[in-house]
Design an enzyme around this catalytic site. Structure first.
Site, PDB file in Angstrom:
ATOM      1  N   TYR A 201      29.311  36.825  -6.445  1.00 27.61           N
ATOM      2  CA  TYR A 201      30.647  36.855  -7.051  1.00 27.61           C
ATOM      3  C   TYR A 201      31.548  35.707  -6.586  1.00 27.61           C
ATOM      4  CZ  TYR A 201      34.299  39.502  -9.479  1.00 27.61           C
ATOM      5  OH  TYR A 201      35.264  39.909 -10.367  1.00 27.61           O
TER       6      TYR A 201
ATOM      7  N   LYS B 241      39.823  33.971  -8.566  1.00 27.37           N
ATOM      8  CA  LYS B 241      40.836  35.048  -8.558  1.00 27.37           C
ATOM      9  C   LYS B 241      41.728  34.934  -7.315  1.00 27.37           C
ATOM     10  CE  LYS B 241      39.314  37.503 -12.182  1.00 27.37           C
ATOM     11  NZ  LYS B 241      40.099  37.619 -13.415  1.00 27.37           N
TER      12      LYS B 241
HETATM   13  N1  LIG Z   1      35.364  45.267 -15.408  1.00 22.39           N
HETATM   14  C1  LIG Z   1      35.547  45.174 -14.095  1.00 22.39           C
HETATM   15  O1  LIG Z   1      34.805  45.739 -13.283  1.00 22.39           O
HETATM   16  C2  LIG Z   1      36.722  44.385 -13.567  1.00 22.39           C
HETATM   17  C3  LIG Z   1      37.079  44.579 -12.253  1.00 22.39           C
HETATM   18  C4  LIG Z   1      38.162  43.901 -11.739  1.00 22.39           C
HETATM   19  C5  LIG Z   1      38.855  43.009 -12.518  1.00 22.39           C
HETATM   20  N2  LIG Z   1      38.466  42.804 -13.800  1.00 22.39           N
HETATM   21  C6  LIG Z   1      39.201  41.792 -14.551  1.00 22.39           C
HETATM   22  O2  LIG Z   1      39.798  42.384 -15.678  1.00 22.39           O
HETATM   23  C7  LIG Z   1      39.918  41.415 -16.704  1.00 22.39           C
HETATM   24  C8  LIG Z   1      39.360  41.964 -17.993  1.00 22.39           C
HETATM   25  O3  LIG Z   1      38.036  42.324 -17.754  1.00 22.39           O
HETATM   26  P1  LIG Z   1      37.245  43.329 -18.728  1.00 22.39           P
HETATM   27  O4  LIG Z   1      36.154  43.897 -17.891  1.00 22.39           O
HETATM   28  O5  LIG Z   1      38.206  44.226 -19.427  1.00 22.39           O
HETATM   29  O6  LIG Z   1      36.623  42.266 -19.761  1.00 22.39           O
HETATM   30  P2  LIG Z   1      35.646  42.510 -20.973  1.00 22.39           P
HETATM   31  O7  LIG Z   1      35.625  43.934 -21.418  1.00 22.39           O
HETATM   32  O8  LIG Z   1      34.368  41.841 -20.595  1.00 22.39           O
HETATM   33  O9  LIG Z   1      36.386  41.643 -22.107  1.00 22.39           O
HETATM   34  C9  LIG Z   1      36.568  40.283 -21.899  1.00 22.39           C
HETATM   35  C10 LIG Z   1      37.694  39.807 -22.805  1.00 22.39           C
HETATM   36  O10 LIG Z   1      37.981  38.443 -22.486  1.00 22.39           O
HETATM   37  C11 LIG Z   1      37.805  37.641 -23.650  1.00 22.39           C
HETATM   38  N3  LIG Z   1      37.341  36.323 -23.232  1.00 22.39           N
HETATM   39  C12 LIG Z   1      36.254  36.000 -22.485  1.00 22.39           C
HETATM   40  N4  LIG Z   1      36.188  34.669 -22.302  1.00 22.39           N
HETATM   41  C13 LIG Z   1      37.256  34.143 -22.963  1.00 22.39           C
HETATM   42  C14 LIG Z   1      37.729  32.812 -23.163  1.00 22.39           C
HETATM   43  N5  LIG Z   1      37.097  31.760 -22.651  1.00 22.39           N
HETATM   44  N6  LIG Z   1      38.845  32.657 -23.909  1.00 22.39           N
HETATM   45  C15 LIG Z   1      39.502  33.717 -24.442  1.00 22.39           C
HETATM   46  N7  LIG Z   1      39.099  34.991 -24.270  1.00 22.39           N
HETATM   47  C16 LIG Z   1      37.986  35.186 -23.555  1.00 22.39           C
HETATM   48  C17 LIG Z   1      36.835  38.400 -24.525  1.00 22.39           C
HETATM   49  O11 LIG Z   1      36.958  37.992 -25.880  1.00 22.39           O
HETATM   50  P3  LIG Z   1      35.734  38.182 -26.940  1.00 22.39           P
HETATM   51  O12 LIG Z   1      35.680  39.658 -27.256  1.00 22.39           O
HETATM   52  O13 LIG Z   1      36.118  37.349 -28.100  1.00 22.39           O
HETATM   53  O14 LIG Z   1      34.489  37.729 -26.220  1.00 22.39           O
HETATM   54  C18 LIG Z   1      37.304  39.837 -24.271  1.00 22.39           C
HETATM   55  O15 LIG Z   1      38.449  40.131 -25.012  1.00 22.39           O
HETATM   56  C19 LIG Z   1      39.208  40.154 -16.189  1.00 22.39           C
HETATM   57  O16 LIG Z   1      40.152  39.278 -15.638  1.00 22.39           O
HETATM   58  C20 LIG Z   1      38.301  40.699 -15.108  1.00 22.39           C
HETATM   59  O17 LIG Z   1      37.975  39.733 -14.124  1.00 22.39           O
HETATM   60  C21 LIG Z   1      37.409  43.485 -14.356  1.00 22.39           C
END
Ligand SMILES: NC(=O)c1ccc[n+]([C@@H]2O[C@H](COP(=O)([O-])OP(=O)(O)OC[C@H]3O[C@@H](n4cnc5c(N)ncnc54)[C@H](OP(=O)(O)O)[C@@H]3O)[C@@H](O)[C@H]2O)c1
Length: 272
Positions: free
Chosen positions: A151, A158
């Site tokens: 990671y 981050k």
């Molecule tokens: N899931 C976890 O365990 C977790 C934990 C801690 C923090 N987070 C943080 O929470 C945030 C959201 O995560 P998530 O898990 O909800 O994500 P997710 O379900 O994987 O969705 C990712 C989103 O980001 C968009 N995206 C990806 N690359 C992009 C780019 N280059 N330009 C514009 N949009 C882009 C995708 O669009 P498309 O649909 O068009 O691909 C989608 O809307 C992130 O910052 C992640 O690091 C997640």
């Protein structure tokens, strides 16, 4: 009858996961939500339909946040559509999940561009459009504070964002703009599934769940609730802070090698 102008909020990556749920939550409060996405136009339209059904409004804007010109186009769309902005949520993320020793130049450059440069460039454009104060919120993750195998590229980006939060809080504070981060642990979305089920060397996610004090992964709703609070009037005197939403994971020892299969440790450390 008075027609109140809706609160205008930009959320990057709002076609899926945490961003999508947050968009819906803000829609239920009457907000106009700018739903950014990279490739999934259909999902972005569904997300906008959720917002409208909840009582809000908005637009979808395709923009790849890795590209500065796309970030400009995203905020140009906000200016053209609404003329101003109340909140910017830097939520979208993408990176390479590899041991440090396997990171190549393009992994480092692309991860920094997508996760950190986009936050800074977006915040600068957002602040210019915030004529009545505002909210800037970075969505960060547990890997900024503790080490998790594979990671490093994302965790360090981050961590940089959490540092920028403190600098921005100082610079933007006099303009009535708060800047904070909401830091998630293991949150049940597509990206968590990818991390534990498709990144080579990671053990099944179940092996780490028992190490979380609350014994479960977080939900996108858990994160959206925390983000909603930091974006609200109730959080008006909170700035420069990181709110951790992780079921207690970061207050216990991080799993590091113990949530890998063992093959990864052997490969990285040269053990037979
Ligand atoms: N899931 C976890 O365990 C977790 C934990 C801690 C923090 N987070 C943080 O929470 C945030 C959201 O995560 P998530 O898990 O909800 O994500 P997710 O379900 O994987 O969705 C990712 C989103 O980001 C968009 N995206 C990806 N690359 C992009 C780019 N280059 N330009 C514009 N949009 C882009 C995708 O669009 P498309 O649909 O068009 O691909 C989608 O809307 C992130 O910052 C992640 O690091 C997640």
């Amino acid at each position: 009858m008075t027609t109140e102008t809706p609160r205008v909020v930009v959320i990057t990556g709002a076609s899926r996961g945490i961003g999508r749920l947050l968009a819906k939550k803000l829609g239920a409060q009457g907000a106009a939500v700018v739903i950014n996405y990279k490739v999934n136009a259909d999902l972005a339209e569904e997300s906008l339909a959720d917002v409208v059904a909840a009582g809000g409004s908005g637009i979808t804007v395709q923009a790849d946040i890795e590209l500065p010109e796309d970030i400009d186009r995203l905020f140009d769309s906000v200016r053209d559509e609404y003329g101003r902005l109340d909140a910017f949520v830097a939520n979208a993320a993408a990176s390479a999940f590899k041991p440090v020793s396997q990171l190549k130049v393009h992994h480092l450059d692309r991860s920094y561009a997508t996760n950190t440069r986009s936050f800074v460039l977006g915040a600068i454009r957002a602040a210019e459009l915030m004529d009545r104060g505002g909210r800037i919120l970075a969505v960060t993750s547990y890997g900024s504070q503790r080490a998790f195998a594979t990671y490093a590229a994302l965790g360090s980006a981050k961590a940089a964002n959490e540092s920028y939060v403190k600098y921005m809080a100082n610079e933007f504070g006099p303009r009535g703009i708060t800047v904070n981060a909401v830091n998630g642990g293991l949150i049940d979305t597509d990206s968590l599934d990818y991390f534990y089920n498709r990144v080579p060397g990671m053990a099944p996610m179940e092996s780490v769940l028992s190490k979380i004090p609350l014994q479960r992964p977080g939900t996108a709703d858990d994160m959206a609730d925390a983000a909603d609070f930091l974006l609200s009037d109730r959080a008006g005197y909170i700035t420069g802070q990181v709110l951790t939403v992780d079921g207690g994971l970061t207050v216990v020892a991080p799993p590091y090698w113990s949530d890998t299969t063992g093959d990864l440790r052997a490969a990285v450390l040269g053990e037979s």
